[in-house]
Scaffold this active site. Structure first.
Site, PDB file in Angstrom:
ATOM      1  N   CYS A 131       0.818  -0.927  -0.168  1.00 40.64           N
ATOM      2  CA  CYS A 131       0.056  -0.597  -0.140  1.00 40.64           C
ATOM      3  C   CYS A 131       0.675   1.191  -0.181  1.00 40.64           C
ATOM      4  CB  CYS A 131      -0.976  -0.044   1.520  1.00 40.64           C
ATOM      5  SG  CYS A 131      -2.018   1.707   1.303  1.00 40.64           S
ATOM      6  N   CYS A 134      -0.436   4.271   2.446  1.00 43.39           N
ATOM      7  CA  CYS A 134      -0.096   4.008   3.429  1.00 43.39           C
ATOM      8  C   CYS A 134       1.231   3.973   4.221  1.00 43.39           C
ATOM      9  CB  CYS A 134      -0.309   2.538   3.797  1.00 43.39           C
ATOM     10  SG  CYS A 134      -1.731   1.245   3.230  1.00 43.39           S
ATOM     11  N   ASP A 135       2.222   3.423   2.962  1.00 43.85           N
ATOM     12  CA  ASP A 135       3.800   3.472   3.655  1.00 43.85           C
ATOM     13  C   ASP A 135       4.461   4.069   2.597  1.00 43.85           C
ATOM     14  OD1 ASP A 135       3.024   2.062   5.141  1.00 43.85           O
ATOM     15  OD2 ASP A 135       2.780   0.582   4.186  1.00 43.85           O
TER      16      ASP A 135
END
Ligand code: NDP
Length: 307
Positions: A131, A134-135
């Site tokens: 993701c 997200c990261d």
């Protein structure tokens, strides 16, 4: 007989459980194969409102679960093996138990496809990610690899150039499945370098719990080599966990449940929330939002059919 059963215990399922429990519907949550869903596989979540310093994915899930329990939600572990939605009450089979319910919220999520190599599994959340939203932030100024040749890979590679020094887009064929517009955008980005036709055979270093380099193989020549990198984003698609509902609920060609008027499926009393019906946003907060909507609609449905 249950008033509402919730299949899945990720962000969508737990939010539905909080709302349904507070509405006094005593929901039963069936945990599923991956209790806690995709958030339980991530590390720091920095974009969920209300946590200025971020919160660990598993902690956010555990807190939500406790919150649902506080209002009376009941949890059962184990995966659902079949459902019968052809008549009411609906039946749900999980392990040796058969449950009957007046309404059903499906929040079984989607699972990111993985490459299937051992080292990738060990390094998930430690440099291997599925993701970018997200990261990506953790890879500021670093060199990273994005694997895949579809729209997701193009989108993630393009997004990651905001943070990374260089993004290598690695794909197993010379042809791309991605749409022309997405491919052109990635090609035009100076920070993205294309590397084809290659697959990743190994991610190092499992012992230090961080990504340092990968061994890659040219799929034409079978020659292997190594390249240094700080991160590997696996962007080879997601599979919604909807096999159980095939032939019973309307779904699109990729298996995502089709909803209308918010979380409603083609069967009255059956609602869907989170990634099981959303391949577009796929965020914890949007999953939570749709879980809330599903619980509210289930409550209204039960109210209409009372007695
Ligand atoms: P796709 O199925 O379209 O693409 C998956 C890619 O990953 C393919 O290139 C495939 O290679 C590769 N792949 C699959 N398995 C492996 C493996 N084991 N090892 C290496 N490579 C592998 O999935 P996407 O998630 O990219 O897209 C799903 C849908 O969502 C599509 O309809 C897409 O258009 C849509 N989408 C739209 C977006 C937008 O419009 N903004 C953004 C993201 C997705 P191969 O081609 O060789 O099979």
């Amino acid at each position: 007989m249950h008033k509402v059963i919730i299949i899945g215990s990720g962000c969508a399922g737990l939010t539905a459980a909080i709302y349904a429990a507070r509405a006094d519907l005593h929901p039963l949550v069936l945990d599923g194969y991956e209790p806690g869903g995709q958030l339980s596989l991530t590390t720091m979540v920095e974009n969920f409102p209300g946590f200025p310093d971020g919160i660990l994915g598993p902690e956010l899930i555990e807190n939500s679960r406790k919150q649902a329990q506080r209002f009376g939600a009941e949890f059962q572990s184990g995966a659902v093996t079949s459902v019968d939605l052809s008549r009411t009450p609906f039946t749900v089979v999980a392990g040796k138990e058969t449950y009957e319910t007046q309404s059903l919220i499906i929040a079984a999520g989607a699972s990111a496809r993985m490459l299937g190599i051992e080292s990738e599994r060990h390094l998930l959340g430690h440099g291997v990610s599925t993701c970018a939203t997200c990261d990506g932030f953790f890879f500021r100024g670093k060199d990273i690899i994005v694997v895949g040749g579809g729209d997701t890979a193009m989108e993630e590679a393009t997004f990651l150039t905001k943070f990374a020094k260089k993004v290598t887009l690695l794909h197993r064929r010379n042809e791309f499945r991605a749409t022309k517009i997405m491919l052109d955008r990635a090609h035009a980005n100076e920070k993205i370098e294309f590397l084809t036709p290659y697959v990743i055979e190994e991610v190092h270093d499992v012992n230090s719990k961080s990504v340092e380099k990968v061994r890659i193989r040219n799929t034409d020549t079978n020659v292997t080599s190594e390249i240094e990198t700080s991160g590997v984003f696996v962007a080879i698609g997601h599979d919604p966990n909807t096999k159980l509902f095939k032939g019973q609920l309307a779904m699109d060609e990729n298996g995502y449940l089709i909803t209308h008027d918010g979380p409603k499926t083609n069967i009255e009393g059956v609602f869907a929330a989170g990634d099981v019906q959303d391949h577009h946003y796929r965020q914890a907060i949007t999953a939570a939002g749709s879980g809330c909507m599903a619980a509210i609609e289930a409550e209204r449905f039960l109210e209409r059919h009372r007695g």
